[in-house]
Design a protein around this motif. Structure first.
Motif, mmCIF file in Angstrom:
data_model
loop_
_atom_site.group_PDB
_atom_site.id
_atom_site.type_symbol
_atom_site.label_atom_id
_atom_site.label_comp_id
_atom_site.label_asym_id
_atom_site.label_seq_id
_atom_site.Cartn_x
_atom_site.Cartn_y
_atom_site.Cartn_z
ATOM 1 N N TYR A 265 -9.063 8.247 -8.940
ATOM 2 C CA TYR A 265 -7.966 7.881 -7.994
ATOM 3 C C TYR A 265 -7.568 8.900 -6.678
ATOM 4 C CZ TYR A 265 -2.663 10.460 -7.757
ATOM 5 O OH TYR A 265 -1.517 10.817 -6.801
ATOM 6 N N PRO A 266 -8.383 10.143 -6.208
ATOM 7 C CA PRO A 266 -8.698 10.566 -4.762
ATOM 8 C C PRO A 266 -8.680 9.029 -4.266
ATOM 9 C CG PRO A 266 -9.875 11.422 -6.452
ATOM 10 C CD PRO A 266 -9.705 10.698 -7.305
ATOM 11 N N ILE A 267 -9.818 8.331 -4.137
ATOM 12 C CA ILE A 267 -10.318 7.130 -3.321
ATOM 13 C C ILE A 267 -9.130 5.880 -3.640
ATOM 14 C CG2 ILE A 267 -11.943 4.976 -3.079
ATOM 15 C CD1 ILE A 267 -13.763 6.591 -4.509
ATOM 16 N N PHE A 268 -8.054 5.930 -4.427
ATOM 17 C CA PHE A 268 -7.644 4.961 -4.781
ATOM 18 C C PHE A 268 -6.044 5.945 -3.832
ATOM 19 C CE2 PHE A 268 -3.425 4.683 -6.051
ATOM 20 C CZ PHE A 268 -2.513 3.194 -6.464
ATOM 21 N N MET A 269 -6.346 6.788 -3.738
ATOM 22 C CA MET A 269 -4.921 7.353 -2.394
ATOM 23 C C MET A 269 -5.244 7.382 -1.052
ATOM 24 S SD MET A 269 -2.531 8.609 -4.975
ATOM 25 C CE MET A 269 -1.670 9.543 -3.316
ATOM 26 N N ASN A 270 -6.879 7.994 -0.962
ATOM 27 C CA ASN A 270 -7.164 7.368 -0.178
ATOM 28 C C ASN A 270 -6.958 5.900 0.981
ATOM 29 O OD1 ASN A 270 -8.199 9.965 0.846
ATOM 30 N ND2 ASN A 270 -10.133 9.941 -0.354
ATOM 31 N N ILE A 271 -7.550 5.089 0.107
ATOM 32 C CA ILE A 271 -7.929 4.047 0.820
ATOM 33 C C ILE A 271 -5.782 3.487 0.594
ATOM 34 C CG2 ILE A 271 -8.059 1.373 -0.306
ATOM 35 C CD1 ILE A 271 -10.516 2.019 -1.350
ATOM 36 N N SER A 272 -5.280 3.734 -0.224
ATOM 37 C CA SER A 272 -3.664 2.877 0.265
ATOM 38 C C SER A 272 -3.259 3.699 1.401
ATOM 39 C CB SER A 272 -2.814 3.620 -1.309
ATOM 40 O OG SER A 272 -2.720 4.470 -1.707
ATOM 41 N N SER A 273 -3.132 5.058 1.232
ATOM 42 C CA SER A 273 -2.929 6.266 2.630
ATOM 43 C C SER A 273 -3.385 4.826 3.508
ATOM 44 C CB SER A 273 -3.019 7.349 2.472
ATOM 45 O OG SER A 273 -3.828 7.588 2.265
ATOM 46 N N ALA B 18 0.703 -1.381 -0.151
ATOM 47 C CA ALA B 18 -0.259 -0.177 -0.130
ATOM 48 C C ALA B 18 0.733 1.264 -0.163
ATOM 49 C CB ALA B 18 -1.343 0.034 1.506
ATOM 50 N N GLY B 19 2.031 0.997 0.716
ATOM 51 C CA GLY B 19 2.872 1.932 1.048
ATOM 52 C C GLY B 19 2.968 2.176 -0.779
ATOM 53 N N ALA B 20 3.952 1.614 -1.645
ATOM 54 C CA ALA B 20 4.032 1.758 -2.545
ATOM 55 C C ALA B 20 3.112 2.237 -3.876
ATOM 56 C CB ALA B 20 5.011 0.026 -3.189
ATOM 57 N N PHE B 21 2.388 1.946 -3.765
ATOM 58 C CA PHE B 21 1.316 2.335 -4.380
ATOM 59 C C PHE B 21 1.131 4.214 -4.043
ATOM 60 C CE2 PHE B 21 -1.514 -1.762 -5.525
ATOM 61 C CZ PHE B 21 -0.675 -1.976 -5.848
ATOM 62 N N TRP B 22 1.116 3.968 -3.301
ATOM 63 C CA TRP B 22 0.463 5.505 -2.248
ATOM 64 C C TRP B 22 1.443 6.610 -3.124
ATOM 65 C CZ3 TRP B 22 1.391 7.547 3.682
ATOM 66 C CH2 TRP B 22 0.953 8.399 3.817
ATOM 67 N N VAL B 23 3.238 6.133 -2.624
ATOM 68 C CA VAL B 23 3.908 6.844 -2.581
ATOM 69 C C VAL B 23 4.336 7.058 -4.561
ATOM 70 C CG1 VAL B 23 6.202 7.549 -2.699
ATOM 71 C CG2 VAL B 23 5.327 6.870 -0.520
ATOM 72 N N GLY B 24 3.865 6.036 -4.823
ATOM 73 C CA GLY B 24 4.157 5.619 -6.204
ATOM 74 C C GLY B 24 3.449 7.052 -6.732
ATOM 75 N N ALA B 25 1.695 7.002 -6.617
ATOM 76 C CA ALA B 25 0.995 7.368 -6.946
ATOM 77 C C ALA B 25 0.914 8.999 -6.777
ATOM 78 C CB ALA B 25 -0.591 6.870 -6.603
ATOM 79 N N GLY B 26 1.647 8.891 -5.620
ATOM 80 C CA GLY B 26 1.905 10.766 -5.633
ATOM 81 C C GLY B 26 2.691 10.810 -6.595
ATOM 82 N N VAL B 27 4.199 10.706 -6.597
ATOM 83 C CA VAL B 27 5.243 11.208 -7.183
ATOM 84 C C VAL B 27 4.734 11.041 -8.496
ATOM 85 C CG1 VAL B 27 7.332 10.815 -7.962
ATOM 86 C CG2 VAL B 27 6.887 10.050 -5.324
ATOM 87 N N ALA B 28 4.322 9.872 -9.012
ATOM 88 C CA ALA B 28 3.354 9.844 -10.203
ATOM 89 C C ALA B 28 2.625 11.505 -11.141
ATOM 90 C CB ALA B 28 3.060 8.900 -10.773
#
Length: 173
Positions: free
Chosen positions: A54-62, A15-25
């Protein structure tokens, strides 16, 4: 107990990889590309936010990252043992956790409400079927600048958190 730790670690890392990766991308690629699209930007953002959630993805992964991280922190620290908290790994994980929590706060309190306001304003402009008024254009510009400033800090803190989480177990001071 070890299966719980394995599951917590797996959830935290993925989940952290998804959160950081999506934020940086988003910060380095999606946002600049969207700005370069001119009038098509709103269509791109509507797709990213509406269709691809995208916002839901970021909320769930974070949230998964944070919740699993809290469990790992509790187990690793021996229930918040002072000896562990002041060790190299303890300090590294604590600082990494704080950076991640602050990044979450920036996203939730700084970026989220501005993005929602921007979306509502964009929908109102689209519903009117006319170009934005001067006031609407100024507000869109202001919101965009504020979001970008928050994103800069958010991404920086996420990368710091990731780096500290990656090396903390090897800090020996």
């Amino acid at each position: 107990m070890s299966i719980v730790l394995i599951l917590l670690r797996l959830i935290h890392i993925v989940a952290g990889a998804f959160w950081v990766g999506a934020g940086v991308a988003y910060f380095l690629y999606f946002e600049p590309s969207a700005k370069g699209l001119g009038p098509a930007r709103s269509k791109f953002m509507q797709e990213l936010i509406g269709k691809y959630r995208y916002p839901i993805f970021m909320n769930i992964s974070s949230l998964l990252t944070i919740l699993a991280g809290l469990g790992l922190y509790w187990f690793s620290s021996g229930g918040l043992s002072a000896a562990w908290l002041t060790s190299g790994p303890g300090l590294g994980f604590t600082l990494g956790a704080l950076a991640g929590l602050i990044a979450f706060g920036i996203g939730f309190i700084g970026i989220r409400p501005r993005a929602q306001r921007m979306g509502a304003l964009g929908a109102a402009i689209a519903a009117a079927g006319a170009p934005p008024t001067a006031e609407q254009g100024a507000e869109l510009g202001r919101l965009d600048a504020e979001i970008h400033a928050f994103e800069r800090w958010d991404v920086l803190l996420l990368v710091i958190s990731l780096a500290l989480m990656a090396v903390s177990r090897y800090l020996t001071f």
